[in-house]
Design a protein around this motif. Structure first.
Motif, PDB file in Angstrom:
ATOM      1  N   GLN A 106     -10.801  -8.534 -12.676  1.00 32.25           N
ATOM      2  CA  GLN A 106      -9.532  -7.850 -12.860  1.00 32.25           C
ATOM      3  C   GLN A 106      -9.011  -7.927 -14.288  1.00 32.25           C
ATOM      4  O   GLN A 106      -8.127  -7.156 -14.673  1.00 32.25           O
ATOM      5  CB  GLN A 106      -8.470  -8.419 -11.903  1.00 32.25           C
ATOM      6  CG  GLN A 106      -8.666  -7.990 -10.464  1.00 32.25           C
ATOM      7  CD  GLN A 106      -7.508  -8.405  -9.581  1.00 32.25           C
ATOM      8  OE1 GLN A 106      -6.708  -9.262  -9.932  1.00 32.25           O
ATOM      9  NE2 GLN A 106      -7.407  -7.771  -8.418  1.00 32.25           N
TER      10      GLN A 106
ATOM     11  N   GLU B 144      -2.330  -7.150  -8.961  1.00 34.62           N
ATOM     12  CA  GLU B 144      -3.531  -7.871  -8.541  1.00 34.62           C
ATOM     13  C   GLU B 144      -4.060  -7.343  -7.209  1.00 34.62           C
ATOM     14  O   GLU B 144      -5.267  -7.360  -6.958  1.00 34.62           O
ATOM     15  CB  GLU B 144      -3.238  -9.370  -8.437  1.00 34.62           C
ATOM     16  CG  GLU B 144      -3.104 -10.064  -9.782  1.00 34.62           C
ATOM     17  CD  GLU B 144      -2.660 -11.515  -9.675  1.00 34.62           C
ATOM     18  OE1 GLU B 144      -2.665 -12.202 -10.713  1.00 34.62           O
ATOM     19  OE2 GLU B 144      -2.306 -11.962  -8.560  1.00 34.62           O
ATOM     20  N   LYS B 145      -3.147  -6.878  -6.366  1.00 35.66           N
ATOM     21  CA  LYS B 145      -3.552  -6.349  -5.065  1.00 35.66           C
ATOM     22  C   LYS B 145      -3.974  -4.882  -5.130  1.00 35.66           C
ATOM     23  O   LYS B 145      -4.679  -4.403  -4.249  1.00 35.66           O
ATOM     24  CB  LYS B 145      -2.401  -6.493  -4.060  1.00 35.66           C
ATOM     25  CG  LYS B 145      -2.009  -7.927  -3.718  1.00 35.66           C
ATOM     26  CD  LYS B 145      -3.077  -8.600  -2.865  1.00 35.66           C
ATOM     27  CE  LYS B 145      -2.613  -9.977  -2.408  1.00 35.66           C
ATOM     28  NZ  LYS B 145      -3.641 -10.660  -1.569  1.00 35.66           N
ATOM     29  N   SER B 146      -3.542  -4.188  -6.175  1.00 32.81           N
ATOM     30  CA  SER B 146      -3.783  -2.741  -6.240  1.00 32.81           C
ATOM     31  C   SER B 146      -4.758  -2.333  -7.343  1.00 32.81           C
ATOM     32  O   SER B 146      -4.946  -1.137  -7.583  1.00 32.81           O
ATOM     33  CB  SER B 146      -2.457  -2.007  -6.436  1.00 32.81           C
ATOM     34  OG  SER B 146      -1.883  -2.339  -7.686  1.00 32.81           O
TER      35      SER B 146
ATOM     36  N   LYS C  85       1.843  -9.629  -9.027  1.00 30.28           N
ATOM     37  CA  LYS C  85       1.378  -9.757  -7.650  1.00 30.28           C
ATOM     38  C   LYS C  85       0.926  -8.408  -7.086  1.00 30.28           C
ATOM     39  O   LYS C  85      -0.115  -8.317  -6.424  1.00 30.28           O
ATOM     40  CB  LYS C  85       2.483 -10.355  -6.771  1.00 30.28           C
ATOM     41  CG  LYS C  85       2.727 -11.848  -6.977  1.00 30.28           C
ATOM     42  CD  LYS C  85       1.564 -12.666  -6.463  1.00 30.28           C
ATOM     43  CE  LYS C  85       1.852 -14.143  -6.493  1.00 30.28           C
ATOM     44  NZ  LYS C  85       0.711 -14.954  -5.983  1.00 30.28           N
TER      45      LYS C  85
ATOM     46  N   LYS D 218     -12.502 -15.679  -5.374  1.00 31.16           N
ATOM     47  CA  LYS D 218     -11.231 -15.521  -6.081  1.00 31.16           C
ATOM     48  C   LYS D 218     -11.434 -15.605  -7.591  1.00 31.16           C
ATOM     49  O   LYS D 218     -10.831 -14.842  -8.361  1.00 31.16           O
ATOM     50  CB  LYS D 218     -10.243 -16.609  -5.642  1.00 31.16           C
ATOM     51  CG  LYS D 218      -9.594 -16.375  -4.289  1.00 31.16           C
ATOM     52  CD  LYS D 218      -8.598 -17.475  -3.991  1.00 31.16           C
ATOM     53  CE  LYS D 218      -7.899 -17.254  -2.656  1.00 31.16           C
ATOM     54  NZ  LYS D 218      -6.931 -18.344  -2.368  1.00 31.16           N
TER      55      LYS D 218
ATOM     56  N   LYS E 171       0.822  -1.213   0.000  1.00 29.91           N
ATOM     57  CA  LYS E 171       0.000   0.000   0.000  1.00 29.91           C
ATOM     58  C   LYS E 171       0.856   1.264   0.000  1.00 29.91           C
ATOM     59  O   LYS E 171       0.325   2.375  -0.117  1.00 29.91           O
ATOM     60  CB  LYS E 171      -0.932   0.000   1.217  1.00 29.91           C
ATOM     61  CG  LYS E 171      -1.986  -1.107   1.178  1.00 29.91           C
ATOM     62  CD  LYS E 171      -2.887  -1.046   2.400  1.00 29.91           C
ATOM     63  CE  LYS E 171      -3.922  -2.165   2.367  1.00 29.91           C
ATOM     64  NZ  LYS E 171      -4.798  -2.149   3.565  1.00 29.91           N
TER      65      LYS E 171
ATOM     66  N   ASN F  87       8.559 -11.621  -4.179  1.00 30.35           N
ATOM     67  CA  ASN F  87       7.293 -10.971  -3.852  1.00 30.35           C
ATOM     68  C   ASN F  87       7.446 -10.230  -2.521  1.00 30.35           C
ATOM     69  O   ASN F  87       8.487 -10.307  -1.868  1.00 30.35           O
ATOM     70  CB  ASN F  87       6.141 -11.983  -3.788  1.00 30.35           C
ATOM     71  CG  ASN F  87       6.381 -13.095  -2.787  1.00 30.35           C
ATOM     72  OD1 ASN F  87       6.860 -12.857  -1.675  1.00 30.35           O
ATOM     73  ND2 ASN F  87       6.067 -14.327  -3.160  1.00 30.35           N
TER      74      ASN F  87
END
Length: 328
Positions: free
Chosen positions: A312, A243-245, A240, A305, A100, A206
């Motif tokens: 996404q 996908e989170k952001s 990675k 998921k 973040k 990662n």
């Protein structure tokens, strides 16, 4: 301290002050600093090459890395009576990279570039080569078709199966597009050039393996290192984070720039990154996991998921168009 921890740690020339469980391992505070005790999952044959890699990196000035500690017998693997094997590694006080925080992500991208500049070296002990991407994609595509065939016959169908079938054709178009782009690229030449340079990848770069310390970034867990095109690491880390952001264009562009400022990306490497991002990796991974598990009970989490991976794809579509000029 549990009994098995004590039996293993007694084999080392350290005094343990305290231990606590962390992700899949035991963190040990000792009179000689912080160490990590973890079960050995890599092949014992790879240990000499891993030790040689750590030595090489340290000699090149990469001092913020974990490395294996020998026990009192001079061995890097310590065993229990039941056959369980463990390794003790140098560790660092700090925390995992926070995805973040843009600054930390960009620093981590630059750190990877610095690692890659010194991870081109011929080791005395042979190391494995990564699976060729074309072979990997063709196998994944066969697996996706196998899952579709199974799901079509499944009775009754649940929310997961309906979502999978509804989106399969679109996801498979992405998969085929990746194969087509790969076949038209100069991938084979790029791969051979990397082999000629003795290029190595971290194998699992990662945010879990990036520790932010007072002295800077510490890079951990090189156990999956192998010969491969080095930007494979950058693809994995980029995917990675994205996908989170939510596939933020500015963040992704910043990561590529932070890497390129230290280790300039060639046209072929940039093209390869694009090809790797085109493939619906998350969709394949979830589908393959479903096929290999007990299908009588599909968790709500797996269904979520799958839906997230599908959602996404639209975000990634814009990302690929803006940064790589690719449209399906």
């Amino acid at each position: 301290m549990q009994e098995f921890e004590q039996k293993i740690l007694e084999q080392y020339d350290i005094e343990v002050n305290s231990t606590r469980k962390v992700r899949g391992a035991v963190l040990c505070e000792t009179n000689k600093g912080v160490f990590l005790l973890k079960e050995v999952t890599t092949s014992e044959k790879r240990i000499p090459a891993l030790c040689e890699l750590y030595t090489w990196l340290y000699e090149q000035g990469e001092h913020q890395i974990d490395y294996m500690i020998a026990n009192r017998n001079g061995e890097y693997i310590s065993s229990l009576d039941n056959g369980d094997r463990y390794m003790l590694k140098k560790w660092y006080a700090g925390r995992e990279c926070d995805i973040k925080k843009t600054r930390e992500i960009l620093e981590a991208a630059g750190n990877l570039a610095k690692l890659h500049t010194v991870m081109r070296h011929e080791l005395e002990y042979g190391i494995t080569e990564g699976i060729k991407t074309g072979e990997k994609y063709r196998r994944h595509n066969r697996e996706l078709k196998k899952v579709r065939q199974f799901v079509r016959k499944a009775v009754p169908k649940g929310e997961f199966e309906f979502a999978f079938l509804q989106q399969f054709e679109l996801m498979y178009q992405w998969a085929e597009a990746a194969v087509c782009e790969l076949e038209q690229s100069d991938y084979e030449q790029l791969y051979q050039e990397e082999m000629n340079r003795s290029g190595m990848t971290h194998g699992e770069y990662n945010y879990h393996n990036i520790i932010m310390t007072r002295e800077g970034i510490a890079t951990m867990n090189f156990e999956k290192f192998h010969r491969d095109i080095q930007v494979e690491d950058l693809y994995y880390f980029l995917r990675k984070v994205m996908e989170k952001s939510g596939w933020k264009l500015r963040l992704g562009d910043g990561m590529l720039n932070a890497y390129s400022a230290i280790h300039p990306l060639t046209r072929s490497e940039t093209e390869y990154l694009k090809i790797r991002l085109i493939y619906p990796e998350k969709f394949w991974k979830i589908a393959n996991s479903y096929y290999c598990m007990n299908k009588a009970w599909i968790s709500v989490k797996n269904t979520e998921k799958l839906k997230t991976a599908i959602k996404q794809t639209e975000e990634k579509k814009m990302f690929l168009k803006e940064l790589f000029g690719f449209e399906l």
